[in-house]
Write an enzyme that holds these catalytic residues in place. Structure first.
Site, mmCIF file in Angstrom:
data_model
loop_
_atom_site.group_PDB
_atom_site.id
_atom_site.type_symbol
_atom_site.label_atom_id
_atom_site.label_comp_id
_atom_site.label_asym_id
_atom_site.label_seq_id
_atom_site.Cartn_x
_atom_site.Cartn_y
_atom_site.Cartn_z
ATOM 1 N N GLY A 101 0.788 -1.233 0.000
ATOM 2 C CA GLY A 101 0.000 0.000 0.000
ATOM 3 C C GLY A 101 0.818 1.280 0.000
ATOM 4 O O GLY A 101 0.350 2.306 0.512
ATOM 5 N N ASP A 146 -7.333 -0.560 0.035
ATOM 6 C CA ASP A 146 -6.021 -0.085 0.484
ATOM 7 C C ASP A 146 -6.151 1.274 1.179
ATOM 8 O O ASP A 146 -5.683 1.462 2.307
ATOM 9 C CB ASP A 146 -5.048 0.057 -0.698
ATOM 10 C CG ASP A 146 -4.603 -1.283 -1.241
ATOM 11 O OD1 ASP A 146 -5.218 -2.294 -0.882
ATOM 12 O OD2 ASP A 146 -3.640 -1.310 -2.032
HETATM 13 C C1 MEV Z 1 -4.555 -4.714 -3.718
HETATM 14 O O1 MEV Z 1 -3.965 -4.435 -2.469
HETATM 15 C C2 MEV Z 1 -5.807 -5.510 -3.548
HETATM 16 C C3 MEV Z 1 -6.535 -5.897 -4.828
HETATM 17 O O2 MEV Z 1 -7.692 -6.613 -4.413
HETATM 18 C C4 MEV Z 1 -6.928 -4.693 -5.634
HETATM 19 C C5 MEV Z 1 -7.988 -3.846 -4.973
HETATM 20 O O3 MEV Z 1 -8.712 -4.316 -4.119
HETATM 21 O O4 MEV Z 1 -8.116 -2.689 -5.405
HETATM 22 C C6 MEV Z 1 -5.697 -6.814 -5.691
#
Ligand code: MEV
Length: 307
Positions: A101, A146
């Site tokens: 993140g 995030d």
């Molecule tokens: C990214 O940390 C997590 C994902 O699920 C993308 C998102 O939720 O935006 C891969």
């Protein structure tokens, strides 16, 4: 005006969360982005981010630059067309493009410190929504998990578009995070999953449903103080992420190494393809799991207690 924002890991539910399924994420305070906004003796808005070798005046950067776009959004929020002379200093210990993140944490620390500097400290809800706008600019179709977990810096049970819900941790547990060192932009893996989903929606929807079930059981296990059950659930979630094609040989190798070293379970965490994996361990084995990850090629590890 100083502000700091933590990193994060997704415990369960990445990717499926983009398709409106729930996911669980927690802040990781051992790594953080730090921003300081101060008056500047020189005219202009000066950005200093030595970690990425950026020393520039705001107007010399394209308006969609990841840092410039955050600053411009804050000015826009306050209808400021002639910004005061100021210096924005940014440092971060969160590895970039690794699933922890970093981009969202930098955005959030900028929004918080710049709005306080402008004497209008924004509430978390509004910081989160500006950070989400920025995530959408740079990450295609992000779920918003995030920016949410980082803004609130609390464990979250997240469903896209729904009000923030935190969860309680019945009994603390230990997670070892292993970084493949491979930079893997989330936008790409999310975009690839979308293309595959478009071709085979029923299969992918089924996988997302299976992942959603895992998330629900995981939340119950965490809340009822039975974190040891999470190991098996991590293994299952990892297998589903493999079928979504977002794992990689390096991630699989670290996941395998963690299990062989006594972890109760392991999975990739975040966008995948590179970046980080997480392993659930008993507290006394955390160190040896971390060592096994380094021997299997991890570039760094973090041991973190979720409580
Ligand atoms: C990214 O940390 C997590 C994902 O699920 C993308 C998102 O939720 O935006 C891969």
């Amino acid at each position: 005006m100083k502000s700091s924002a933590p990193g994060k890991v997704i415990l369960f539910g990445e990717h499926a969360v983009v398709y409106n399924r729930p996911a669980l994420a927690v802040p990781v305070t051992q790594v953080h982005a730090d921003v300081e906004v101060l008056d500047s003796p020189r005219k202009g808005v000066w950005i200093n981010a030595p970690d990425i070798n950026l020393h520039a005046e705001l107007n010399s950067l394209p308006s969609d630059h990841p840092i410039a776009s955050v600053i411009l959004k804050v000015f826009q929020r306050f209808d400021i067309s002639q910004p005061p002379a100021l210096n924005v200093s940014i440092t971060s210990t969160i590895p970039v493009a690794s699933g922890l993140g970093s981009g969202a944490a930098v955005s959030i620390a900028i929004i918080r410190s710049l709005s306080s500097f402008l004497i209008h400290p924004l509430p978390d809800k509004e910081i989160n929504s500006i950070a989400y706008e920025i995530e959408k600019l740079h990450h295609g179709t992000p779920s918003g998990i995030d920016n949410t977990v980082i803004t609130y810096s609390r464990p979250v049970y997240f469903i896209k578009g729904e009000p923030i819900e935190t969860f309680t941790v019945g009994k603390p547990f230990t997670i070892v995070i292993g970084d493949t060192g491979i930079s893997a932009p989330t936008k790409e893996s999310v975009g690839d999953v979308r293309r595959l989903w478009l071709h085979d929606q029923s299969n992918f929807e089924n996988i997302f449903d299976e992942i959603a079930q895992i998330v629900l059981i995981a939340r119950r296990s965490i809340e009822s103080g039975k974190p040891e059950m999470l190991g098996e659930l991590m293994d299952q979630n990892h297998a589903f992420l493999q079928s979504l094609t977002v794992s990689s040989p390096e991630l699989d190798k670290l996941v395998e190494a963690a299990r062989n070293a006594g972890a109760l379970g392991a999975k990739l965490s975040g966008g995948g393809r590179g970046g980080n994996m997480i392993a659930l361990t008993e507290q006394p084995t955390a160190e040896s799991v971390a060592n096994a990850l380094m021997s299997a090629g991890a570039k760094r590890t973090i041991i973190t207690e979720i409580n």
